[in-house]
Design a protein around this motif. Structure first.
Motif, mmCIF file in Angstrom:
data_model
loop_
_atom_site.group_PDB
_atom_site.id
_atom_site.type_symbol
_atom_site.label_atom_id
_atom_site.label_comp_id
_atom_site.label_asym_id
_atom_site.label_seq_id
_atom_site.Cartn_x
_atom_site.Cartn_y
_atom_site.Cartn_z
ATOM 1 N N SER A 159 -4.943 1.492 1.488
ATOM 2 C CA SER A 159 -5.369 1.513 0.086
ATOM 3 C C SER A 159 -4.538 0.552 -0.764
ATOM 4 O O SER A 159 -5.036 -0.021 -1.733
ATOM 5 N N VAL A 160 -3.278 0.345 -0.387
ATOM 6 C CA VAL A 160 -2.444 -0.654 -1.078
ATOM 7 C C VAL A 160 -3.010 -2.058 -0.824
ATOM 8 O O VAL A 160 -3.154 -2.875 -1.745
ATOM 9 N N SER A 161 -3.362 -2.302 0.418
ATOM 10 C CA SER A 161 -3.915 -3.608 0.789
ATOM 11 C C SER A 161 -5.207 -3.887 0.027
ATOM 12 O O SER A 161 -5.409 -4.984 -0.501
ATOM 13 N N VAL A 162 -6.066 -2.874 -0.065
ATOM 14 C CA VAL A 162 -7.337 -3.037 -0.783
ATOM 15 C C VAL A 162 -7.072 -3.361 -2.249
ATOM 16 O O VAL A 162 -7.640 -4.298 -2.814
ATOM 17 N N LYS A 163 -6.173 -2.586 -2.880
ATOM 18 C CA LYS A 163 -5.865 -2.792 -4.306
ATOM 19 C C LYS A 163 -5.298 -4.191 -4.566
ATOM 20 O O LYS A 163 -5.775 -4.911 -5.448
ATOM 21 N N ASN A 164 -4.302 -4.593 -3.776
ATOM 22 C CA ASN A 164 -3.614 -5.848 -4.088
ATOM 23 C C ASN A 164 -4.461 -7.070 -3.762
ATOM 24 O O ASN A 164 -4.464 -8.046 -4.516
ATOM 25 N N VAL A 273 3.957 -2.503 -16.709
ATOM 26 C CA VAL A 273 3.445 -3.210 -15.533
ATOM 27 C C VAL A 273 4.615 -3.476 -14.582
ATOM 28 O O VAL A 273 5.751 -3.676 -15.026
ATOM 29 N N VAL A 274 4.316 -3.443 -13.281
ATOM 30 C CA VAL A 274 5.341 -3.689 -12.258
ATOM 31 C C VAL A 274 4.818 -4.749 -11.295
ATOM 32 O O VAL A 274 3.663 -4.708 -10.881
ATOM 33 N N GLU A 275 5.674 -5.715 -10.992
ATOM 34 C CA GLU A 275 5.382 -6.679 -9.932
ATOM 35 C C GLU A 275 6.447 -6.477 -8.859
ATOM 36 O O GLU A 275 7.625 -6.768 -9.071
ATOM 37 N N LEU A 276 6.039 -5.940 -7.700
ATOM 38 C CA LEU A 276 7.032 -5.650 -6.665
ATOM 39 C C LEU A 276 6.704 -6.385 -5.369
ATOM 40 O O LEU A 276 5.616 -6.935 -5.197
ATOM 41 N N TYR A 277 7.686 -6.399 -4.458
ATOM 42 C CA TYR A 277 7.644 -7.229 -3.254
ATOM 43 C C TYR A 277 7.000 -6.450 -2.109
ATOM 44 O O TYR A 277 7.681 -5.809 -1.322
ATOM 45 N N ASP A 278 5.660 -6.554 -2.022
ATOM 46 C CA ASP A 278 4.895 -5.869 -0.975
ATOM 47 C C ASP A 278 4.658 -6.815 0.200
ATOM 48 O O ASP A 278 3.532 -7.224 0.463
ATOM 49 N N ALA A 279 5.721 -7.150 0.929
ATOM 50 C CA ALA A 279 5.558 -8.039 2.091
ATOM 51 C C ALA A 279 4.632 -7.403 3.119
ATOM 52 O O ALA A 279 3.935 -8.094 3.860
ATOM 53 N N SER A 319 -1.055 -9.280 -10.062
ATOM 54 C CA SER A 319 -1.167 -10.652 -9.539
ATOM 55 C C SER A 319 -1.774 -10.699 -8.148
ATOM 56 O O SER A 319 -2.098 -11.776 -7.655
ATOM 57 N N GLY A 320 -1.885 -9.530 -7.505
ATOM 58 C CA GLY A 320 -2.277 -9.522 -6.101
ATOM 59 C C GLY A 320 -1.083 -9.328 -5.179
ATOM 60 O O GLY A 320 -1.246 -9.109 -3.982
ATOM 61 N N GLY A 321 0.111 -9.442 -5.785
ATOM 62 C CA GLY A 321 1.334 -9.172 -5.032
ATOM 63 C C GLY A 321 1.577 -10.155 -3.906
ATOM 64 O O GLY A 321 0.920 -11.190 -3.790
ATOM 65 N N VAL A 322 2.544 -9.803 -3.101
ATOM 66 C CA VAL A 322 2.946 -10.668 -1.994
ATOM 67 C C VAL A 322 1.892 -10.638 -0.882
ATOM 68 O O VAL A 322 1.757 -11.585 -0.116
ATOM 69 N N LEU A 323 1.118 -9.550 -0.818
ATOM 70 C CA LEU A 323 0.048 -9.481 0.188
ATOM 71 C C LEU A 323 -0.988 -10.589 -0.021
ATOM 72 O O LEU A 323 -1.647 -11.007 0.922
#
Ligand code: ZN
Lengths: 378, 173
Positions: A159-164, A273-279, A319-323
């Protein structure tokens, strides 16, 4: 106390394979940051480059980009680690009073080397490297630890992958914005169990830059300042075997320090808002807990509540994150750039309405050994 | 091995093994045109800065002094002048072949006529009387060229062409 602001941000497009040289990428990001700040290279007192010799395939990679970084006749210092640590060090250099303005620029071309060999190189050469461990294999171990401790499932990670990836569709800088279903993620190619292809960030090329200034230096630029309200960084054990991989104590320490400076008591309520490092997808859930957005073991619950989706109470990685794009070392600085755009109201299609306070997060080392956190506000 | 009676242990080392780290370095447009022109025409190009007019050989994309992007390539000579040189007596492993290059050999930074910066390469001589700062040299190319800097075989000393009153020493100021 003396204050420091981000006066300008610049990002290249992040792509799987760029033909540009390091110099061309760095120049583009620096020019974009200066133009965003409404200033010129002459307004910059010192330069901080972020790079890694293994990724660049050369030694003193930091010095080789000095022309493009605008460091001619200036002091250059270097961070070999994620760009968020470059920004924190740059803020310190600015606060120390030696310089009124600091340019921080990070670059990476993941496409030019071999990710698994380069990340294998970060491990102990005697006892660990011969096992072939790389960043993704280490992440799989951490993901499994997290599942065992919290009961989080592969569906939660998906679900994280889908969201980002969906958020990434609205960010022109990233290359992997896309509409996916939970099923798409679950059925994607197995990489390192429990991680599948869409749980893993891509390998990307690009550069990012930020212009930092103290109150005196800020007057040189036309842009409105985005003030750093708080920052913190902390490292856990280098050796994975000495760590509880599902424990986020380093991120807890880093974020509590930043919250303390920023006067934030309840980050879930007070951040916009949070921008975090979802490698990797699971990392977002683990970092929710480390950042105090969710109680220990409740990261997946926060995700499933919808609070961190666009339109939720606290959108994470609009932003879509690191993914959606993972230029190593650059990614943390890109998180900061995105946080700045958000609090200025300049984030375009990915803007979180009314955002006033944002958090940017970066990691360094295997499985998030070190964490850097910056709270930014107008 | 370890001898528990005497408490002595043979010390060990682990090598990095046969693994190697391959990289693919992009030359960008200017670098590609520079090497393609050597390969196809045995001619040299440099990048000219629109701010200060300096000509960089080999070309690069950014003039650090002016912090400006360079787009224009201009021809420079295949002859030039040594601005720094050394005769190598203790050779290291040649990165092209993996074996040590035979010693002695001459190496130099050469400022081609029309360029403001110096290009490193080999010399055809190890004669200490001739390998000197200010000596004139001319490029010698390989017969078979592949688009790499080693398409230049070396620079040959041409002291008969020494420019009277030519600059002695290296300056890009
Ligand atoms: Zn110039």
């Amino acid at each position: 106390m003396e204050k420091v602001a981000v006066m300008g941000v610049g990002q290249t497009s992040f792509e799987r394979e760029k033909d540009d040289t390091f110099e061309e990428m760095v120049f583009e990001a620096v020019q974009a940051a200066l133009s965003d700040a409404g200033g010129k290279i002459g307004d910059i007192d010192n330069v901080l480059t972020v790079s890694n010799d293994f990724w660049d395939g050369r030694t003193i990679s930091s010095m080789s980009v000095m022309y493009a970084a605008g460091a001619w006749d200036k002091d250059v210092s270097t961070v070999e680690g994620d760009g968020i640590f470059g920004a924190i060090y740059g803020a310190m250099r600015t606060l120390a009073g030696s310089f009124d303005t600091t340019l921080v620029v990070a670059h990476a071309k993941g496409s030019m080397g071999r990710m698994n060999l380069i990340t294998n190189g970060m491990f102990d050469p005697i006892y660990q490297r011969p096992l072939g461990i790389d960043a993704t294999m280490a992440a799989a171990l951490q993901a499994r630890c997290y599942m065992e401790r919290t009961g989080a499932t592969e569906e939660d990670f998906a679900s994280v992958s889908v969201k980002n990836h969906r958020n990434g569709c609205r960010n022109p800088h990233v290359h992997l914005g896309m509409e996916l279903s939970i099923e798409d993620v679950l059925r994607s190619r197995k990489i390192s169990d429990p991680l599948k292809l869409y749980d893993c960030s891509p390998i990307s090329d690009g550069a990012a830059a930020v212009v930092l200034a103290n109150e005196r230096g800020a007057k040189r630029f036309a842009q409105k300042p985005a003030w750093i309200r708080g920052m913190g960084h902390c490292s856990d054990s280098y050796t994975l075997g000495y760590r509880d991989l599902a424990n986020t104590r380093a991120l807890q320490a880093a974020s509590r320090k930043a919250y303390g400076m920023a006067g934030i008591a309840d980050p879930l309520k007070e951040l916009d808002v949070v921008e975090l490092y979802d490698a990797y997808s699971y990392m977002e859930l683990l970092w929710y807990e480390g950042l105090g957005l969710a109680a220990e073991g409740r990261g997946a619950e926060l995700m499933m509540s919808g609070a961190t989706c666009m339109g939720g109470d606290l959108p994470v990685n609009p932003s879509g994150g690191v993914l959606s794009a993972h230029p190593v070392l650059v990614a943390g600085l890109a998180r900061l750039a995105e946080a700045v755009l958000q609090v200025r109201g300049d984030a375009g299609e990915r803007q979180v309405a009314g955002a006033k306070t944002a958090l940017a997060h970066g990691i360094n080392g295997a499985c998030g050994q070190a964490h850097g956190v910056i709270v930014i506000g107008t | 091995m370890a001898d528990r009676k005497t408490g002595q242990t043979e010390l060990l080392y682990v090598t990095s093994g046969d693994m190697y780290q391959p990289y693919s370095y992009s030359l960008g447009r200017l670098g590609a045109e520079f090497l393609n022109t050597i390969k196809e025409e045995k001619r040299f190009l440099g990048a000219r800065c629109p701010g200060c007019n300096r000509v960089y050989v080999p070309p690069r994309s950014v003039c650090g002094r002016c912090h400006m992007k360079m787009e224009e390539l201009v021809p420079v000579s295949d002859e030039g002048e040594i601005v720094a040189c050394a005769i190598i007596e203790f050779g290291f492993v040649d990165p092209n072949t993996g074996i040590a290059r035979p010693v002695p050999y001459g190496t130099a930074f050469i400022r081609l006529d029309g360029a403001d910066t110096a290009l490193p390469h080999f010399l055809d001589s190890v004669d200490r009387e001739k390998v000197k700062v200010g000596a004139r040299v001319k490029a010698v190319f390989e017969e078979t060229r592949t688009g790499k800097i080693m398409d230049i075989k070396h620079f040959a000393l041409i002291d008969q062409y020494r420019r009277p009153g030519g600059s002695n020493g290296f300056s890009v100021e």
